[in-house]
Design a protein around this motif. Structure first.
Motif, PDB file in Angstrom:
ATOM      1  N   TRP A 188       0.841  -1.171   0.000  1.00 37.17           N
ATOM      2  CA  TRP A 188       0.000   0.000   0.000  1.00 37.17           C
ATOM      3  C   TRP A 188       0.887   1.235   0.000  1.00 37.17           C
ATOM      4  N   SER A 208      -0.576   8.381  -0.879  1.00 39.67           N
ATOM      5  CA  SER A 208      -0.917   9.210  -2.029  1.00 39.67           C
ATOM      6  C   SER A 208      -0.275  10.566  -1.817  1.00 39.67           C
ATOM      7  N   ARG A 240      -5.478   8.529 -16.494  1.00 41.21           N
ATOM      8  CA  ARG A 240      -5.294   7.278 -15.786  1.00 41.21           C
ATOM      9  C   ARG A 240      -5.246   7.594 -14.298  1.00 41.21           C
ATOM     10  N   SER A 253      -3.669   8.075 -11.122  1.00 41.13           N
ATOM     11  CA  SER A 253      -2.294   8.196 -10.650  1.00 41.13           C
ATOM     12  C   SER A 253      -2.234   8.132  -9.128  1.00 41.13           C
ATOM     13  N   SER A 264      -2.196   6.540  -6.034  1.00 42.41           N
ATOM     14  CA  SER A 264      -1.946   5.132  -5.727  1.00 42.41           C
ATOM     15  C   SER A 264      -2.832   4.597  -4.609  1.00 42.41           C
ATOM     16  N   SER A 271      -5.564   2.416  -5.856  1.00 43.20           N
ATOM     17  CA  SER A 271      -5.223   1.112  -6.428  1.00 43.20           C
ATOM     18  C   SER A 271      -5.889  -0.007  -5.643  1.00 43.20           C
ATOM     19  N   ASP A 278      -8.460  -1.416  -7.604  1.00 44.83           N
ATOM     20  CA  ASP A 278      -8.024  -2.072  -8.826  1.00 44.83           C
ATOM     21  C   ASP A 278      -8.505  -1.365 -10.097  1.00 44.83           C
ATOM     22  N   PRO A 279      -8.022  -0.163 -10.363  1.00 52.91           N
ATOM     23  CA  PRO A 279      -8.491   0.615 -11.520  1.00 52.91           C
ATOM     24  C   PRO A 279      -7.955   0.128 -12.861  1.00 52.91           C
ATOM     25  N   GLN A 280      -7.020  -0.791 -12.841  1.00 53.78           N
ATOM     26  CA  GLN A 280      -6.561  -1.466 -14.058  1.00 53.78           C
ATOM     27  C   GLN A 280      -5.955  -0.569 -15.126  1.00 53.78           C
ATOM     28  N   ASP A 281      -5.421   0.565 -14.722  1.00 56.93           N
ATOM     29  CA  ASP A 281      -4.642   1.411 -15.626  1.00 56.93           C
ATOM     30  C   ASP A 281      -5.394   1.846 -16.883  1.00 56.93           C
TER      31      ASP A 281
END
Lengths: 281, 281
Positions: free
Chosen positions: A7, A10, B145, B147, B149, B152, B155-158
């Motif tokens: 983790w 941000s 996208r 950015s 983190s 994440s 799971d935003p999958q880029d």
DNA sequence: GAGTGGTCTAGACCACCCT
DNA sequence: GGGTGGTCTAGACCACTCC
């Protein structure tokens, strides 16, 4: 509880940072009024972001010591005060820890997520189910008036109460600092009980319904005690849960404090969780 | 939403601080090895706690300017760096704000409490019921996208998504900074909708059930954007709510960031609320 | 004894505000 | 122009660790 490894903070998207040696700055920038190469950032911000970038890029790895202050001073061509300011800010951001005489180290990232579903299944038992080494360490039992002004939201009425303070560890890492207040006329057995287990577990044993618990979640800079318990610097952000049982048979209130990088709360509204717990009982 | 006025930081019980003029220290302390009068605290901590004490005691009142840095330097007999360090820490603790050229001021205390009951009634409509002047200000709509983190965890999958950023005000005070992500193939009407109202309100209009919303509450130092929006210093603690709708018809996730001294969340487990909503439907 | 981080000083310069 | 806060320097001292 679920562990969220890898983790990350941000801390803001890391920018590409350009820095120069101080000597060249002094001759170029202030004299000719050229637009600054730092995008309006101050020196300590540039140093901070560059070190932050190196951590994100894996140049400095978790557990490792970063370049010493003296070397960073030489590298960036700034004063030691500026480097130390940058490092202090990164400590407050949860990225670094410093040990006088040893060095400055990149912190390991591992955050626990506490489930706060409607049936309040977030007990120590829950944590055990998921294979965490949980431990509770009693800090103190004392009689005192509530001095923590945050708890005035529960209207403690300036009475002397029994205060039980304890630290909860998960995998040897301190993740919660709990201060709970009970009436002075409470029995010693109940005090012992509250000293040894999660608040929720203790309340359950006394048949307190979860619907009688009021819960407030907020954030705050680490209290003085929390700074000691978690070895956190002044101003370190914490996540707090202020709780109060409104049950007439057993009156309890208190606050749990956790470092922001060690704990988060998840609220589940999935109805299936109701039945799961019910079946176990 | 409910306002908690007169809410106070639990900055730690304020100790009685004794300080002396620097000149007398220099002659007395280091020479004779007398036990220090500062209880092991450093100078900037002493200055910090004394100013903190004065705020708590009402010597410096909310909205007022405190003694200027130069005067504090003379009063405490320490260097300007030390006083400035103390003031910076107090800014991060939410007690002070500084305006270059004007002075340093004691912040007003007023915190909003957002209800997060099981029916997620914490909508803008709710706030309106309680006579708050709420306002939503659109910051940006962009395609990008993820950015951040922190997100994440969802799971935003880029993928490239539509990002809507907005600021929510209560009584002209910015209390929330919302970044929500929607699929790129979403219609313009829905984008407009999300730009103008609370996430919960928008989801309701699309018949998204609350049980399909995953909510994570945590704390973190203010992001770069939040620092700008809330005029908060670097490292300022914030309370965050990360949300995701798992509904198949409308996929949304995002994060709401609030300064720690402006917002708290309350979770209600009162069963009557269940039935109330059920009856409505 | 050399190196580490933490604190502190006594200056300096700057941008900003108000008069 | 005088006051304000913000940044930065080039030193210094201390407690600590490791060799």
């Amino acid at each position: 509880m679920i562990v969220a490894s890898n983790w990350r903070l941000s801390y803001g998207a890391l920018e590409r940072i350009c820095y120069k040696h101080r000597s060249s700055w002094e001759t170029l920038i202030p004299m000719n009024k050229i637009s600054l190469p730092n995008n309006g950032s101050s020196l300590h911000e540039i140093v901070r972001e560059e070190i932050s970038r190196r951590i994100a890029a894996g140049v400095y790895k978790p557990g490792d010591a970063i370049t010493s202050t003296a070397q960073l001073v030489a590298e960036f061509g700034v004063s030691s005060t500026t480097v130390k300011r940058a490092l202090r800010d990164l400590r407050c951001a949860g990225l670094l820890t410093s040990m006088p005489g040893k060095g400055t180290f990149v912190k390991h990232r591992c955050r626990f997520i506490q489930e706060l579903d409607v049936c309040m299944s977030s007990s120590l038992d829950n944590a055990r189910w998921l294979d965490f080494q949980t431990k509770i360490e009693l800090v103190s039992i004392s009689r005192e008036r509530v001095s923590n002004s945050t708890l005035s939201i529960f209207d403690p009425q300036d009475k002397v109460l029994v205060c039980i303070r304890k630290v909860i560890y998960a995998d040897e890492v301190p993740i919660m600092y709990d201060s709970s207040f009970l009436p002075v006329n409470i029995s010693d057995e109940i005090i012992d009980e509250f000293s040894e287990c999660f608040i929720i577990d203790a309340l359950r044993r006394h048949n307190v319904d979860v619907k009688d618990i009021s819960l407030i979640i907020d954030s705050a800079p680490a209290s003085r005690e929390a700074q000691q318990v978690f070895q956190a610097p002044n101003g370190y952000p914490t996540l707090r849960r202020l709780y109060k049982s409104n049950n007439s048979t057993l009156s309890v209130f208190g606050v749990v404090e956790s470092p922001f990088d060690r704990l988060a709360c998840r609220i589940g509204f999935v109805s299936s969780q109701f039945s799961k717990i019910d079946k176990k009982k």
